[in-house]
Design a protein around this motif. Structure first.
Motif, mmCIF file in Angstrom:
data_model
loop_
_atom_site.group_PDB
_atom_site.id
_atom_site.type_symbol
_atom_site.label_atom_id
_atom_site.label_comp_id
_atom_site.label_asym_id
_atom_site.label_seq_id
_atom_site.Cartn_x
_atom_site.Cartn_y
_atom_site.Cartn_z
ATOM 1 N N VAL A 298 8.417 1.364 -13.259
ATOM 2 C CA VAL A 298 8.957 2.048 -12.045
ATOM 3 C C VAL A 298 9.394 3.481 -12.179
ATOM 4 C CG1 VAL A 298 10.508 1.812 -10.141
ATOM 5 C CG2 VAL A 298 9.331 -0.258 -11.078
ATOM 6 N N SER A 299 10.252 3.379 -13.462
ATOM 7 C CA SER A 299 10.789 4.637 -14.071
ATOM 8 C C SER A 299 9.776 5.687 -14.014
ATOM 9 C CB SER A 299 11.839 4.569 -15.110
ATOM 10 O OG SER A 299 12.949 3.985 -14.831
ATOM 11 N N ARG A 300 8.914 5.262 -14.944
ATOM 12 C CA ARG A 300 7.665 6.377 -15.165
ATOM 13 C C ARG A 300 6.831 6.704 -13.930
ATOM 14 N NH1 ARG A 300 3.131 4.840 -17.886
ATOM 15 N NH2 ARG A 300 3.383 2.533 -17.248
ATOM 16 N N ALA A 301 6.791 5.827 -12.859
ATOM 17 C CA ALA A 301 6.274 6.154 -11.550
ATOM 18 C C ALA A 301 6.990 7.049 -10.842
ATOM 19 C CB ALA A 301 5.735 5.024 -10.758
ATOM 20 N N TYR A 302 8.294 7.017 -10.898
ATOM 21 C CA TYR A 302 9.401 7.673 -10.090
ATOM 22 C C TYR A 302 8.871 9.186 -10.871
ATOM 23 C CZ TYR A 302 13.977 9.554 -9.243
ATOM 24 O OH TYR A 302 15.170 10.057 -8.662
ATOM 25 N N ASP A 303 9.022 9.545 -12.032
ATOM 26 C CA ASP A 303 8.629 10.639 -12.501
ATOM 27 C C ASP A 303 7.422 11.424 -12.186
ATOM 28 O OD1 ASP A 303 11.267 10.524 -13.772
ATOM 29 O OD2 ASP A 303 10.476 9.929 -15.842
ATOM 30 N N GLU A 304 6.406 10.593 -11.849
ATOM 31 C CA GLU A 304 4.987 10.916 -11.431
ATOM 32 C C GLU A 304 5.236 11.201 -9.839
ATOM 33 O OE1 GLU A 304 2.631 11.869 -13.090
ATOM 34 O OE2 GLU A 304 3.519 11.224 -14.893
ATOM 35 N N GLY A 305 6.610 11.078 -9.018
ATOM 36 C CA GLY A 305 6.832 11.370 -7.800
ATOM 37 C C GLY A 305 6.115 10.402 -6.992
ATOM 38 N N ASP A 306 6.142 9.138 -7.705
ATOM 39 C CA ASP A 306 5.608 8.113 -6.664
ATOM 40 C C ASP A 306 6.555 7.604 -5.348
ATOM 41 O OD1 ASP A 306 3.405 5.584 -6.313
ATOM 42 O OD2 ASP A 306 5.470 4.499 -6.421
ATOM 43 N N PRO A 307 6.242 7.731 -4.165
ATOM 44 C CA PRO A 307 7.246 7.413 -3.166
ATOM 45 C C PRO A 307 7.942 5.847 -3.225
ATOM 46 C CG PRO A 307 5.047 7.622 -2.108
ATOM 47 C CD PRO A 307 5.130 7.784 -3.870
ATOM 48 N N ALA A 308 7.193 5.245 -3.404
ATOM 49 C CA ALA A 308 7.455 3.649 -3.691
ATOM 50 C C ALA A 308 8.333 3.483 -4.835
ATOM 51 C CB ALA A 308 6.338 2.667 -3.629
ATOM 52 N N ALA A 309 8.337 4.134 -5.941
ATOM 53 C CA ALA A 309 8.951 3.914 -7.010
ATOM 54 C C ALA A 309 10.475 4.523 -6.784
ATOM 55 C CB ALA A 309 8.410 4.535 -8.265
ATOM 56 N N GLY B 9 0.673 -1.317 -0.126
ATOM 57 C CA GLY B 9 0.041 -0.223 0.145
ATOM 58 C C GLY B 9 0.753 1.404 -0.066
ATOM 59 N N GLU B 10 2.167 1.057 -0.432
ATOM 60 C CA GLU B 10 3.085 2.356 -0.436
ATOM 61 C C GLU B 10 3.033 2.916 -1.563
ATOM 62 O OE1 GLU B 10 6.767 1.079 1.419
ATOM 63 O OE2 GLU B 10 5.584 -0.041 2.789
ATOM 64 N N SER B 11 2.511 2.614 -2.702
ATOM 65 C CA SER B 11 2.506 3.341 -4.194
ATOM 66 C C SER B 11 1.217 3.699 -4.627
ATOM 67 C CB SER B 11 3.266 2.114 -4.973
ATOM 68 O OG SER B 11 3.554 2.520 -6.315
ATOM 69 N N PRO B 12 0.872 4.815 -4.603
ATOM 70 C CA PRO B 12 -0.593 5.339 -5.111
ATOM 71 C C PRO B 12 -0.675 5.191 -6.562
ATOM 72 C CG PRO B 12 0.755 7.218 -4.068
ATOM 73 C CD PRO B 12 1.421 5.875 -3.612
ATOM 74 N N VAL B 13 0.788 5.765 -7.191
ATOM 75 C CA VAL B 13 0.881 5.746 -8.642
ATOM 76 C C VAL B 13 0.672 4.068 -9.357
ATOM 77 C CG1 VAL B 13 2.009 6.396 -10.666
ATOM 78 C CG2 VAL B 13 1.801 8.038 -8.583
ATOM 79 N N LEU B 14 1.377 3.152 -8.880
ATOM 80 C CA LEU B 14 1.229 1.990 -9.402
ATOM 81 C C LEU B 14 0.222 1.466 -9.273
ATOM 82 C CD1 LEU B 14 5.028 0.844 -8.553
ATOM 83 C CD2 LEU B 14 4.073 1.191 -10.846
#
Length: 325
Positions: free
Chosen positions: A224-235, A202-207
């Motif tokens: 994971v790279s795409r979610a990283y760019d969206e600011g996803d904390p888990a990514a 439950g730590e990744s709202p974007v994914l």
């Protein structure tokens, strides 16, 4: 010397390329490996690809000096035997002799990562440096060292399995049979695994929005790279942790080999600075300043054809040595 042929043999695909005597890549051909059909079938497939490529560019076999192939797994390059290749399901396979018999050409084989790094050292991101340490961050993690044009093999030709250093705090089981291997977190598969576990917790709202609980198993390192760019904390956490652990593993190798440059390739390297920034930070933290101040860390420049170019050039070098030229 004439033309040389290079092959990058993987569990999924085979890439074949031909280089002219200046080292220029003339052309390439890619086919599915069909490893499930066995050793003889794959050897026949490779041979037919070589002949097809030569015919396409009007190159006769008499114009070809040698053929080189990079093969995943434990390879004895002097005997031309693949001692074990898990992705191909080969054990003690006489690949060089079998392919040479079909082509009637000298054939030299080696480990695929060594050939990839050899290609990057000769033509890519390592060009112009004396000592090149290269790593491939892909399904797993492996490394090779090129010292002034010469590969380092170690005893039993087993040097370079950086991914199987056991790391404190890592509890994932590895395909090699051990637990806690570096490649279980510092690889494309490892990055995806870390993110999947965080998403499941439950730590990744974007994914979670992109995949949903029933599809977390489909998450890849690219996701994971795409979610990283969206600011996803888990990514972000997964990428930072993978980079930190990779930097830690590379710190051991950097101190041992004192490279001028570390070249990072493979699918995981497509993350770019998302991964390289924590790698550099951990390296700088762990190695003596005398190593760090002269060290360059960069991504591979020939991700698609480094293995082909390296295999071809290494075969040319071995052929010349055997001929005494």
């Amino acid at each position: 010397m004439g033309y040389t042929v290079g092959l990058d043999v993987g569990g999924t695909n085979i890439v074949c390329g031909v280089l002219d005597e200046t080292g220029r890549l003339v052309g390439t051909l890619k086919r599915a490996t069909e490893a499930e059909k066995g050793f003889e079938h794959v050897i026949e497939r490779i041979a037919s690809m070589v002949l097809e490529l030569l015919a396409e560019y009007g190159i006769g076999k008499s114009q070809v000096a040698a053929v080189g192939a990079g093969i995943p797994g434990f390879v004895d390059p002097l005997r031309g035997v693949v001692k074990m290749a898990g992705n191909l399901k080969w054990t003690d396979a006489p690949a060089a002799a079998a392919l040479s018999q079909r082509l009637n050409l000298p054939v030299y084989i080696d480990n695929d990562v060594r050939m990839y790094v050899y290609g990057e050292a000769a033509f890519g991101a390592g060009r112009g440096f004396d000592v090149v340490l290269g790593v491939t961050v892909g399904t797993g993690l492996a490394a090779a060292v090129v010292d002034r044009g010469n590969l380092y093999y170690g005893a039993g030709y087993m040097a370079g399995e950086l991914g199987h250093i056991r790391m404190d705090g890592v509890e994932y089981e590895c395909g090699c049979g051990m637990t806690g291997c570096l490649e279980t977190v510092a690889s494309a598969n490892g990055i995806a695994r870390l993110a999947r576990d965080k998403a499941a917790a439950g730590e990744s709202p974007v994914l979670a929005e992109w995949f949903g609980p029933d599809r977390f198993g489909l998450i890849t390192a690219a996701d994971v790279s795409r979610a990283y760019d969206e600011g996803d904390p888990a990514a972000i956490d997964a990428m930072n942790y993978a980079g930190k652990m990779l930097g830690r593993g590379l710190s051991y190798a950097a101190t041992l080999y004192s490279p001028d440059v570390i070249v990072i390739g493979g699918g995981g390297a497509q993350a770019g600075e998302r991964l390289l920034a924590p790698v550099r930070a951990e390296l700088q933290r762990l190695v003596h300043p005398m190593y760090w101040e002269r060290l360059t860390v960069r991504t591979a420049q020939l991700p698609d054809h480094a293995g082909v170019a390296g295999s071809a050039m290494h075969a040319a070098k071995r052929f010349a040595a055997a001929a005494g030229t």
